[in-house]
Motif scaffolding. Sequence first.
Motif, short mmCIF file in Angstrom:
data_model
loop_
_atom_site.label_atom_id
_atom_site.label_comp_id
_atom_site.label_asym_id
_atom_site.label_seq_id
_atom_site.Cartn_x
_atom_site.Cartn_y
_atom_site.Cartn_z
N MET A 1 0.84 -1.19 0.00
CA MET A 1 0.00 0.00 0.00
C MET A 1 0.88 1.25 0.00
SD MET A 1 -2.92 1.15 2.79
CE MET A 1 -1.73 1.42 4.10
N ASP A 2 0.68 2.11 -0.98
CA ASP A 2 1.43 3.36 -1.06
C ASP A 2 0.84 4.38 -0.10
OD1 ASP A 2 3.09 2.35 -3.04
OD2 ASP A 2 1.77 3.02 -4.66
N ILE A 3 1.69 5.12 0.58
CA ILE A 3 1.27 6.15 1.52
C ILE A 3 1.83 7.49 1.07
CG2 ILE A 3 1.34 6.95 3.91
CD1 ILE A 3 1.69 4.05 4.77
N THR A 4 0.96 8.46 0.85
CA THR A 4 1.39 9.81 0.47
C THR A 4 0.92 10.78 1.54
OG1 THR A 4 -0.62 10.18 -0.84
CG2 THR A 4 1.31 9.29 -1.98
N ILE A 5 1.81 11.69 1.94
CA ILE A 5 1.51 12.68 2.97
C ILE A 5 1.76 14.06 2.41
CG2 ILE A 5 1.99 13.44 5.32
CD1 ILE A 5 3.10 10.68 5.92
N THR A 6 0.77 14.91 2.43
CA THR A 6 0.91 16.28 1.93
C THR A 6 0.42 17.25 2.99
OG1 THR A 6 -1.29 16.17 0.87
CG2 THR A 6 0.62 15.61 -0.48
N GLY A 7 1.02 18.43 3.02
CA GLY A 7 0.64 19.46 3.97
C GLY A 7 0.19 20.72 3.26
N ARG A 8 -0.81 21.37 3.80
CA ARG A 8 -1.30 22.63 3.26
C ARG A 8 -1.28 23.67 4.38
NH1 ARG A 8 -5.78 20.92 1.45
NH2 ARG A 8 -7.24 21.74 2.99
N GLY A 9 -0.31 24.59 4.29
CA GLY A 9 -0.16 25.60 5.33
C GLY A 9 0.52 25.09 6.58
N VAL A 10 1.09 23.91 6.52
CA VAL A 10 1.76 23.33 7.68
C VAL A 10 2.88 22.41 7.18
CG1 VAL A 10 0.12 21.40 7.78
CG2 VAL A 10 1.42 22.00 9.81
N ALA A 20 3.05 8.40 11.12
CA ALA A 20 1.87 8.06 10.33
C ALA A 20 2.06 6.73 9.60
CB ALA A 20 1.57 9.17 9.33
N THR A 21 3.24 6.50 9.07
CA THR A 21 3.50 5.26 8.34
C THR A 21 3.39 4.04 9.25
OG1 THR A 21 5.00 6.41 6.82
CG2 THR A 21 5.19 4.01 6.93
N GLU A 22 3.90 4.17 10.47
CA GLU A 22 3.81 3.06 11.42
C GLU A 22 2.36 2.78 11.81
OE1 GLU A 22 5.46 1.80 15.89
OE2 GLU A 22 6.15 3.65 14.91
N LYS A 23 1.59 3.85 12.06
CA LYS A 23 0.18 3.68 12.43
C LYS A 23 -0.63 3.08 11.29
CE LYS A 23 -0.41 5.73 16.59
NZ LYS A 23 -1.27 5.30 17.70
N ALA A 24 -0.24 3.39 10.04
CA ALA A 24 -0.99 2.92 8.88
C ALA A 24 -0.86 1.42 8.67
CB ALA A 24 -0.53 3.66 7.62
N ALA A 36 -3.72 2.50 -1.93
CA ALA A 36 -3.03 3.71 -1.46
C ALA A 36 -3.78 4.34 -0.30
CB ALA A 36 -2.89 4.72 -2.60
N LEU A 37 -3.03 5.02 0.56
CA LEU A 37 -3.59 5.80 1.65
C LEU A 37 -3.07 7.23 1.51
CD1 LEU A 37 -5.16 6.09 4.33
CD2 LEU A 37 -3.04 5.47 5.53
#
Length: 218
Positions: A1-10, A20-24, A36-37
């Motif tokens: 499962m691919d994990i992508t993390i993006t931030g907006r204003g942070v 987050a990856t460990e929790k996922a 994907a997540l």
Amino acid sequence: MDITITGRGVGIPDRFEDYATEKAEKVEHLAPKSIALEIKVCRHHETHGNAGDDRVELTLIGPGPIVRAEAGAGDKYAAFDLAIDKLIERIRQAKDRRKVHRGQHRPTSLREASADGFSVTDITPASADLIDQVATGSVPVTGESEEDWSPVVIRHKVFPSTRMTQTDAVDHMELVGHDFFLFIDAETDRPSVVYRRKGWDYGVIGLEETADELAARR
């Protein structure tokens, strides 16, 4: 499962990515066919003297319906924990509904549980004294202040129409965490909405075109 993390204003530090990856991993264990997540983090700006909160939105993409969850908290870690707990709960509920559809088990209704004093569940009913204290205001109930609260909140969203069965519509509604879901009924071709009633009971409302509307379309 691919994990992508993006931030907006942070900003997204490496520590949060690792967290987050460990929790996922628990999500991938419950939904092994997931593709994907997507994890989106944004910062709510300060308003009315209150500090801004972080908000986390999760979208699980797989071969079946999309599963979504979101939550806000004082920091991105707490918001992520709340959001992923919601996501995991919706995945588990979807599995339970599939078992019910196959006749493997039937959940206990609220009426059945209360008739036996909730002895077959982990629910402990509140005492009559506590209910009376809450009703009379002697026990405060926290919430938003009157000056921050508004009874009217309107959000506009437009989605492409999708034909599906009523059962599939219920699954989609629960997976995105809404109280209703709009769809085109595959059996009647009517614009319809499925909505949650009580417990595991659902309702469906459909629109039927009038003769004038049918003639206008032709």
